[in-house]
Design a protein around this motif. Structure first.
Motif, PDB file in Angstrom:
ATOM      1  N   PHE A  57       1.073  30.188  27.423  1.00 49.00           N
ATOM      2  CA  PHE A  57      -0.365  30.150  27.247  1.00 49.00           C
ATOM      3  C   PHE A  57      -0.883  28.825  27.792  1.00 49.00           C
ATOM      4  O   PHE A  57      -0.387  27.771  27.439  1.00 49.00           O
ATOM      5  N   GLU A  58      -1.890  28.898  28.648  1.00 51.92           N
ATOM      6  CA  GLU A  58      -2.462  27.690  29.231  1.00 51.92           C
ATOM      7  C   GLU A  58      -3.336  26.936  28.229  1.00 51.92           C
ATOM      8  O   GLU A  58      -3.483  25.732  28.324  1.00 51.92           O
ATOM      9  N   GLN A  59      -3.938  27.661  27.298  1.00 52.14           N
ATOM     10  CA  GLN A  59      -4.744  27.026  26.268  1.00 52.14           C
ATOM     11  C   GLN A  59      -4.759  27.922  25.041  1.00 52.14           C
ATOM     12  O   GLN A  59      -4.411  29.095  25.116  1.00 52.14           O
ATOM     13  N   ARG A  60      -5.141  27.352  23.926  1.00 57.26           N
ATOM     14  CA  ARG A  60      -5.185  28.118  22.682  1.00 57.26           C
ATOM     15  C   ARG A  60      -6.297  29.153  22.746  1.00 57.26           C
ATOM     16  O   ARG A  60      -7.359  28.892  23.291  1.00 57.26           O
ATOM     17  N   HIS A  94      -7.165  26.352  14.600  1.00 55.41           N
ATOM     18  CA  HIS A  94      -8.164  26.255  15.668  1.00 55.41           C
ATOM     19  C   HIS A  94      -9.053  27.506  15.717  1.00 55.41           C
ATOM     20  O   HIS A  94     -10.215  27.420  16.072  1.00 55.41           O
ATOM     21  N   GLN A  95      -8.517  28.662  15.321  1.00 58.46           N
ATOM     22  CA  GLN A  95      -9.334  29.879  15.251  1.00 58.46           C
ATOM     23  C   GLN A  95     -10.343  29.766  14.110  1.00 58.46           C
ATOM     24  O   GLN A  95     -11.511  30.116  14.273  1.00 58.46           O
ATOM     25  N   LEU A  96      -9.871  29.268  12.985  1.00 56.05           N
ATOM     26  CA  LEU A  96     -10.754  29.092  11.836  1.00 56.05           C
ATOM     27  C   LEU A  96     -11.884  28.119  12.184  1.00 56.05           C
ATOM     28  O   LEU A  96     -13.049  28.384  11.879  1.00 56.05           O
ATOM     29  N   ARG A  97     -11.544  27.039  12.861  1.00 59.35           N
ATOM     30  CA  ARG A  97     -12.561  26.051  13.254  1.00 59.35           C
ATOM     31  C   ARG A  97     -13.572  26.663  14.226  1.00 59.35           C
ATOM     32  O   ARG A  97     -14.768  26.393  14.124  1.00 59.35           O
ATOM     33  N   PHE A  98     -13.087  27.482  15.164  1.00 58.22           N
ATOM     34  CA  PHE A  98     -14.002  28.128  16.101  1.00 58.22           C
ATOM     35  C   PHE A  98     -14.979  29.033  15.352  1.00 58.22           C
ATOM     36  O   PHE A  98     -16.183  29.003  15.603  1.00 58.22           O
TER      37      PHE A  98
END
Length: 176
Positions: A57-60, A94-98
């Motif tokens: 994966f290039e980024q999350r 990071h998903q939660l933060r998004f």
């Protein structure tokens, strides 16, 4: 970020159901929701057919889906569990933060959770997810029990929509 082999196919049946539903929503002018691709970088190709055998994966990723429903911005992740609970480890910080940032911008963030043992889907608002996440950080449960989803918003197939989550969204917005 991380390597990908066969793990990328997890949840693909759920994804197909959601994608089909999103296509129907678009056709009928109800919503415009798209799958958010996670950029990958191929490392190894199968010389016989050119298929990717190994990639990273290039980024999350942020969330699985993002779009708009009659002027209401939405984002959500589609998750499955074959347990009697939804493990919070299925969500990354990071998903939660998004999702938290998305809601700060007056969007609606949620999970669409499939309990495969029961063949039941639920719309779980971000607020309920965040509350469970915060309790887990304080030493509480590391999962949300199936019974707690009964308090959430059930999602059914209806009128050609395989996973008609807009009804859950509408019920949530009416309650909010």
């Amino acid at each position: 970020m991380g390597f990908w082999r066969t793990r990328g196919l997890r949840g693909s049946a759920l994804e197909e159901l959601v994608n089909h539903t999103n296509d129907k929503y678009r056709e009928r002018g109800l919503a415009l929701v798209q799958k958010v691709p996670t950029p990958i970088k191929p490392v190894e190709l199968d010389p016989a057919n050119g298929n990717i055998r190994l990639a990273f994966f290039e980024q999350r990723s942020t969330v699985d889906y993002i779009g708009v429903v009659q002027g209401v911005p939405i984002c959500f992740d589609a998750k499955e569990t074959n347990k009697e609970r939804f493990p919070l480890q299925n969500i990354h910080e990071h998903q939660l933060r998004f999702m938290e940032d998305f809601e700060r911008q007056e969007g609606v963030a949620f999970l669409l959770v499939n309990f495969t043992q029961h063949q039941e889907f639920y719309f779980l608002p971000f607020g309920q997810l965040k509350e469970s996440w915060d309790l887990a950080l304080q030493g509480g449960r590391k999962s949300i029990p199936y019974r707690d989803f009964k308090k959430a918003f059930p999602v059914y197939g209806k009128d050609g929509y395989l996973v008609h989550y807009l009804e859950g969204l509408a019920a949530y917005l009416e309650q909010k």
